[in-house]
Design an enzyme around this catalytic site. Structure first.
Site, PDB file in Angstrom:
ATOM      1  N   ARG A 228      24.824  47.994  40.601  1.00 53.23           N
ATOM      2  CA  ARG A 228      24.306  48.609  41.822  1.00 53.23           C
ATOM      3  C   ARG A 228      24.434  47.582  42.935  1.00 53.23           C
ATOM      4  O   ARG A 228      24.225  46.382  42.717  1.00 53.23           O
ATOM      5  CB  ARG A 228      22.838  49.003  41.674  1.00 53.23           C
ATOM      6  CG  ARG A 228      22.586  50.209  40.788  1.00 53.23           C
ATOM      7  CD  ARG A 228      23.121  51.507  41.403  1.00 53.23           C
ATOM      8  NE  ARG A 228      22.815  52.668  40.596  1.00 53.23           N
ATOM      9  CZ  ARG A 228      23.650  53.205  39.699  1.00 53.23           C
ATOM     10  NH1 ARG A 228      24.851  52.692  39.496  1.00 53.23           N
ATOM     11  NH2 ARG A 228      23.292  54.280  39.023  1.00 53.23           N
ATOM     12  N   GLU A 257      26.297  53.779  50.094  1.00 57.00           N
ATOM     13  CA  GLU A 257      27.452  54.538  49.583  1.00 57.00           C
ATOM     14  C   GLU A 257      27.407  55.937  50.179  1.00 57.00           C
ATOM     15  O   GLU A 257      26.325  56.523  50.247  1.00 57.00           O
ATOM     16  CB  GLU A 257      27.394  54.625  48.051  1.00 57.00           C
ATOM     17  CG  GLU A 257      27.564  53.275  47.397  1.00 57.00           C
ATOM     18  CD  GLU A 257      27.517  53.331  45.865  1.00 57.00           C
ATOM     19  OE1 GLU A 257      27.592  54.438  45.302  1.00 57.00           O
ATOM     20  OE2 GLU A 257      27.386  52.275  45.243  1.00 57.00           O
ATOM     21  N   HIS A 276      32.778  53.672  43.522  1.00 54.48           N
ATOM     22  CA  HIS A 276      31.796  53.970  42.461  1.00 54.48           C
ATOM     23  C   HIS A 276      32.404  54.871  41.374  1.00 54.48           C
ATOM     24  O   HIS A 276      31.897  55.951  41.086  1.00 54.48           O
ATOM     25  CB  HIS A 276      30.547  54.623  43.070  1.00 54.48           C
ATOM     26  CG  HIS A 276      29.339  54.521  42.182  1.00 54.48           C
ATOM     27  ND1 HIS A 276      28.071  54.323  42.655  1.00 54.48           N
ATOM     28  CD2 HIS A 276      29.205  54.603  40.839  1.00 54.48           C
ATOM     29  CE1 HIS A 276      27.213  54.282  41.640  1.00 54.48           C
ATOM     30  NE2 HIS A 276      27.879  54.450  40.523  1.00 54.48           N
TER      31      HIS A 276
HETATM   32  C1  OXD Z   1      25.587  55.677  36.550  1.00 53.91           C
HETATM   33  C2  OXD Z   1      26.614  55.489  37.571  1.00 53.91           C
HETATM   34  O1  OXD Z   1      24.486  55.155  36.691  1.00 53.91           O
HETATM   35  O2  OXD Z   1      27.570  56.262  37.653  1.00 53.91           O
HETATM   36  O3  OXD Z   1      25.857  56.382  35.585  1.00 53.91           O
HETATM   37  O4  OXD Z   1      26.520  54.566  38.362  1.00 53.91           O
END
Ligand code: OXD
Length: 313
Positions: A228, A257, A276
């Site tokens: 993240r 994002e 992502h």
């Molecule tokens: C998840 C992501 O947490 O796609 O699955 O970031």
């Protein structure tokens, strides 16, 4: 009694695909919300929410909600005051490791095989022989040794890298040469050629890679963030990248994002931005996980992959 499942994904086509893969059963009513407004309207009647990043208003109005099955691994979007602590959250585990290992090692190879440079030379019709760098023998440090991190470490080892890791407990993990405790993060970073972040976002991990941690990395090292954005202090990272304090970064996740078009990371020469996608949630892979938990839920049995809200996963 009718039990209502509300399905929501920000992409309406995905919502449909997830909803269509739910096996119909007597007494179950599935509502596929194709817009945030539809999700908010259906929320008060929902007992089960099968979702990815639902609007907060859904969580605030879902008074009958008992269980949320998150379509991904990270649950931080659900950890908001609007959601009652009584609601059980389950997450997806066990499927993202292979995807994310391919992503992480693929980009390591992109660095060592100098792929960008050769493609640029080709576009310029320039014959520019420069030896690749061997990836084998380099050290890859995975910060976060859950199922995704451990998978990345084992894949790295199969390619001849030395895999080390960082976890809260520091407990040994098969395939990982050395596991450091989080408090020894700087020592682990100092020996790594590639640092891969896979920790969940929680109060304990927010800003974990701050200026001091970045300063502990080798100037030749690459940072790969597929966890993240807020786990890294973004300003400190940009400074470290600009000053050559670290060699580069492969970033799949960001503080904001989608990454805003004016953001400096887009144009930095030693940064790769991907949107992502390193561990994609696909309806077909996730459907059996939801089906298994739904069977358990309806039978009053314990659910699998129940999230620990305090730890954020
Ligand atoms: C998840 C992501 O947490 O796609 O699955 O970031």
């Amino acid at each position: 009694m009718i039990r209502r499942i509300l399905v929501y994904h920000p992409e309406p086509a995905d919502t449909r695909a997830y909803a269509d893969l739910i096996r119909p059963a007597p007494g179950l009513l599935v509502t596929a919300a194709l817009t945030p407004e539809q999700a908010v309207a259906a929320a008060p009647d929902a007992e089960i929410l099968y979702c990815w990043r639902p609007p907060r208003a859904v969580l605030a109005t879902a008074q009958r909600l008992r269980w949320i099955q998150c379509m991904g691994a990270g649950i931080e979007a659900l950890l908001v005051p609007e959601l009652s602590p009584r609601v059980i959250i389950t997450r997806v585990a066990g499927i993202f490791g292979p995807w994310m290992a391919e992503y992480a090692l693929g980009w390591c190879l992109w660095v060592t095989q100098r792929m960008d440079g050769f493609r640029a030379a080709q576009r310029a019709r320039r014959w520019a022989p420069i030896d690749p760098i061997p990836l084998r023998g380099q050290t890859l440090c995975v910060v976060g040794l859950g199922d995704i991190g451990a998978h990345i470490a084992r894949t790295a080892r199969a390619l001849g890298l030395q895999a080390i890791g960082v976890s809260r407990s520091g407990r040994p993990v098969s395939g990982v040469a050395r596991v450091y405790r989080t408090r020894a993060l700087a020592a682990a970073l100092a020996v790594a050629d590639f640092v891969v972040l896979t920790v969940p976002l929680s109060p304990a991990t927010r800003g974990l890679l701050n200026a001091a941690a970045l300063a502990a990395m080798k100037p030749s090292a690459w940072l790969i963030n597929l966890a993240r954005g807020p786990i890294v202090d973004e300003d400190a990272m940009i400074e470290a990248l600009r000053s050559g304090r670290i060699a580069g970064a492969i970033l799949d996740v960001f503080d904001t994002e989608p990454l805003p078009p004016t953001h400096p990371l887009w144009t930095m020469p030693n940064v790769v931005v991907t949107p992502h996608i390193s561990g994609p949630s696909t309806p077909r892979e996730i459907a059996p996980i939801f089906a298994d938990n739904l069977r358990r839920y309806l039978a009053g049995r314990p659910l699998r992959h129940v999230a620990d809200r305090r730890r954020g996963y």
